[in-house]
Design an enzyme around this catalytic site. Sequence first.
Site, PDB file in Angstrom:
ATOM      1  N   GLU A 251       0.865  -1.178   0.000  1.00  0.00           N
ATOM      2  CA  GLU A 251       0.000   0.000   0.000  1.00  0.00           C
ATOM      3  C   GLU A 251       0.904   1.232   0.000  1.00  0.00           C
ATOM      4  O   GLU A 251       1.808   1.338   0.840  1.00  0.00           O
ATOM      5  CB  GLU A 251      -0.909   0.022   1.234  1.00  0.00           C
TER       6      GLU A 251
ATOM      7  N   ARG B  73       6.131 -13.155   9.405  1.00  0.00           N
ATOM      8  CA  ARG B  73       6.732 -11.866   9.100  1.00  0.00           C
ATOM      9  C   ARG B  73       8.094 -11.762   9.764  1.00  0.00           C
ATOM     10  O   ARG B  73       8.436 -12.542  10.665  1.00  0.00           O
ATOM     11  CB  ARG B  73       5.836 -10.723   9.574  1.00  0.00           C
TER      12      ARG B  73
ATOM     13  N   LYS C 177       4.542   1.066  10.545  1.00  0.00           N
ATOM     14  CA  LYS C 177       4.581   2.312   9.783  1.00  0.00           C
ATOM     15  C   LYS C 177       4.166   3.499  10.642  1.00  0.00           C
ATOM     16  O   LYS C 177       4.730   4.593  10.529  1.00  0.00           O
ATOM     17  CB  LYS C 177       3.670   2.204   8.558  1.00  0.00           C
TER      18      LYS C 177
END
Length: 601
Positions: A65, A300, A310
Amino acid sequence: MSTPTPATPTPDTVKPSNFLRQIIESDLEKGTYATRRWGGSPGDAAHHAAGQPDPAKIRTRFPPEPNGYLHVGHAKSICLNFGLARDYGGVCHLRFDDTNPEKEDTEYVDSIIDAVKWLGFDWSQPGNDKPYQASDYFDFMYRAAEYLIESGYAYVDEQTPDQMRANRGDFGKPGVDSPFRSRTPAENLERFRQMAQGTLADGAMVLRAKIDMASPNINMRDPAIYRIKHAEHHNTGNKWCIYPMYTFAHPIEDALEQITHSICTLEFEDQRPFYDWLMDRLCEGGLLASPPPHQYEFARLNLTYVITSKRKLAALVNENKVNGWDDPRMPTIVGLRRRGYTPAAIQAFAERIGVTKSDSWIDYGTLEGCLREDLELKAHRGFAVLNPVKLVLTNWDDVMGAGHLEPCTQPALPHPPEGVESPTRHFTIGKEVWIEREDFEEVPPKGYKRLFPGNKVRLKGGYVIECTGCTKDADGKITEVLATVVPDTKSGTPGSDSVKVKAAITWVGVADGVNAEVRMYDRLFLDAQPDAGGKDYLESLNPNSLKVITAIVEPSLANAVAGQNFQFERHGYFVADRIDHVQGSKPVFNLAVGLRDSWGK
């Protein structure tokens, strides 16, 4: 990738196996996707049916994104998806999952493209070299939503967000049907079109999939798939006032692009049943081609001394805890690049840590070790004095001649790779040179082998010298170290080894040394898991994560090009800063990594 490689890795390219490779190899052996066709671009079932047999044996994707800068966790995903496509004769798509207009920006789009290219990967295919964008599929997503409504698989809900949340239930209590769930397809279609006309306020209605409000998987309790959001989109402008939810858009994007193996992190595992449900419905209706993509999840990256949220990274930037997204202390790809990390080191790191189904912590030293290994045979050497004190060779004028500067050379690569000839560094020695302050002790500790009164050392690449003492200022601080040069001992000349010494020290000549700004970076956090367990990550910020010093470097370093890696002999690996370094006039170097792990136990 423009030229697919063979479906089965050759002996020279065999990689350590993992569960994803085993799945892909099994699918290739069984021909799971062998009948797929490719219309030359993303599209629906009819578009691909009119195309040719897909030349790519598998299709993967990297779908960020564009709402921030990519970090080291994304680098692992990039290397994984592009690497699998490369190894199995496939193609990896770069796709922007831009379904959230309020948080996305072309700045992030550009930075992501740059990061993927810098890491060494390419998404181009015959006839197309541009990344894909989820927003280009909004027309099809709207069409798919109307199909679900008409087929009785979706309805418009007018409950408030609080009502929907309460009626959703929890892990111990089934959900309660919305009072709007029993509307007819015609009624739902009319209201959905009202949502799209722009007359309703944000949050007034949502479109929900009609699945099972009693499902033990809460994600299957009629999830929202479209919401009203009056916001300008960086790609589509103001064409839309309704936007698909990520969980609805993502499977459709995969299917339109004919992705075979949709690889994501473990937090999406609970969403896979909805992924499969949606694919089944749209394939049944003939909107999407079969066989549909399948989602697979891997753990992850959890890297010690790093945060990858983020939101938290943005806070570090916005609160001026660091100097921007590309601060070399940041775990962003732009930060790692400015720190001096190389694409080869990051790819080696991604390969070394592997792919698993369970979460674990990777020590930051593993990443640093990959950089050392990559730079050991590549980085040119150079002398740099980081804490200088002047060394005066008191007999130089008598032995060598007043004002004489003796040329010296050293190999830039002491151990060049096979077939590579090392360049030669050129510099001079004269009456005065700079040495490290730690290389002199007036009263040496036991075992000390460098300069102290009466001891001899070699100035590396130059002469053997014998220390005679030092001078001090009024406060007792040493201002100069004094020594005499031993004639006929210049490195590389006949008889140069006639005088034996126990140490050689690095130095820079006063005549041709150049002042340079050197930024000594360390880890940003003192805690190995700075935000684990609800901890305040700001409390573990390392107050000494950056020290800026003025060093003196040899001429070859001053002529470095921005982004060039070096080994400052005895100190570590450094890089000429990408932004601030000016070749020949303003040398600025960043510490990339030390010669050894100083954080080890």
